[in-house]
Design an enzyme around this catalytic site. Structure first.
Site, mmCIF file in Angstrom:
data_model
loop_
_atom_site.group_PDB
_atom_site.id
_atom_site.type_symbol
_atom_site.label_atom_id
_atom_site.label_comp_id
_atom_site.label_asym_id
_atom_site.label_seq_id
_atom_site.Cartn_x
_atom_site.Cartn_y
_atom_site.Cartn_z
ATOM 1 C CG ASP A 10 5.192 35.549 70.926
ATOM 2 O OD1 ASP A 10 6.117 36.336 71.235
ATOM 3 O OD2 ASP A 10 5.383 34.483 70.318
ATOM 4 C CB CYS A 69 6.987 36.370 67.758
ATOM 5 S SG CYS A 69 7.596 36.029 66.096
ATOM 6 C CB THR A 71 12.162 34.138 64.661
ATOM 7 O OG1 THR A 71 10.808 33.759 64.340
ATOM 8 C CG2 THR A 71 12.834 33.007 65.434
ATOM 9 C CG HIS A 102 13.525 47.656 46.761
ATOM 10 N ND1 HIS A 102 14.359 46.789 46.096
ATOM 11 C CD2 HIS A 102 14.104 48.880 46.664
ATOM 12 C CE1 HIS A 102 15.388 47.457 45.591
ATOM 13 N NE2 HIS A 102 15.276 48.730 45.940
ATOM 14 C CG HIS A 137 10.537 49.659 44.104
ATOM 15 N ND1 HIS A 137 11.261 48.525 43.837
ATOM 16 C CD2 HIS A 137 11.419 50.697 44.056
ATOM 17 C CE1 HIS A 137 12.538 48.852 43.649
ATOM 18 N NE2 HIS A 137 12.657 50.161 43.775
HETATM 19 C C1 RB5 Z 1 7.401 31.071 70.792
HETATM 20 O O1 RB5 Z 1 8.153 30.156 71.506
HETATM 21 C C2 RB5 Z 1 7.944 31.237 69.380
HETATM 22 O O2 RB5 Z 1 7.669 30.103 68.622
HETATM 23 C C3 RB5 Z 1 7.367 32.473 68.746
HETATM 24 O O3 RB5 Z 1 7.659 33.581 69.536
HETATM 25 C C4 RB5 Z 1 7.883 32.866 67.366
HETATM 26 O O4 RB5 Z 1 9.277 32.856 67.313
HETATM 27 C C5 RB5 Z 1 7.270 32.230 66.227
HETATM 28 O O5 RB5 Z 1 7.578 32.513 65.058
#
Ligand code: RB5
Length: 155
Positions: A10, A69, A71, A102, A137
């Site tokens: 994203d 993204c 996180t 695993h 596994h």
């Molecule tokens: C976008 O701001 C953020 O929410 C997205 O990149 C991501 O971290 C979602 O899990």
């Protein structure tokens, strides 16, 4: 073994995805980029890109995927809705090694706001180079498939 690797991100992950793509293009692997383009100026929704990448891994059109993204967590959640997808959000060497050894993760999810370029590219290489442990596994992964079939037929 040379793999076809689907890449998606994203707006939060687009630059890191681009750098990972450039790194992978120097290897034996083939990259399929599902966007969003690094020069995209707007916010986009991570499930759209998770869906594009995971759908093709699920159907066998690509071998594995990498999703980026902010996180890695949202990408992981969305990708894991597809049958046969084992998407893992990783953040360090141990989580990455375990995700492959695993869990035989077939999609690696990275957070561009939590993982810098140097570490991210190291984790991608580690994931690709780590062999799946198989045996017990595999038996556990088979149970994940059983859950998918059970839930899929009851909804
Ligand atoms: C976008 O701001 C953020 O929410 C997205 O990149 C991501 O971290 C979602 O899990």
């Amino acid at each position: 073994m040379a793999l076809t690797i689907g890449l998606g991100a994203d707006h939060a992950g687009k630059e890191l995805k681009q750098l990972i793509a450039e790194m992978l293009r120097l290897t034996e692997h083939q990259v399929v980029d599902y966007g969003v383009a690094a020069d995209c100026k707007t916010s986009v929704d991570y499930p759209d890109y998770a869906s594009a990448v995971a759908s093709d891994v699920s159907s066998g059109k690509t071998d594995v995927g990498i999703l980026v993204c902010g996180t890695g967590i949202g990408m992981q959640m969305a990708a894991n809705k597809y049958p046969g997808i084992r998407a893992a959000a990783v953040w360090d060497e141990f989580s990455t090694r375990m995700a492959k050894e695993h869990n035989n993760a077939n999609i690696l999810c990275l957070g561009a706001r939590t993982t810098n370029y140097m570490r991210a590219t190291e984790l991608v290489k580690l994931w690709l180079d780590t062999p799946f442990g198989g045996s017990r596994h595999q038996a556990r992964i088979n149970k994940i498939r059983e859950i998918e079939r059970k839930v899929g037929s009851s909804h």
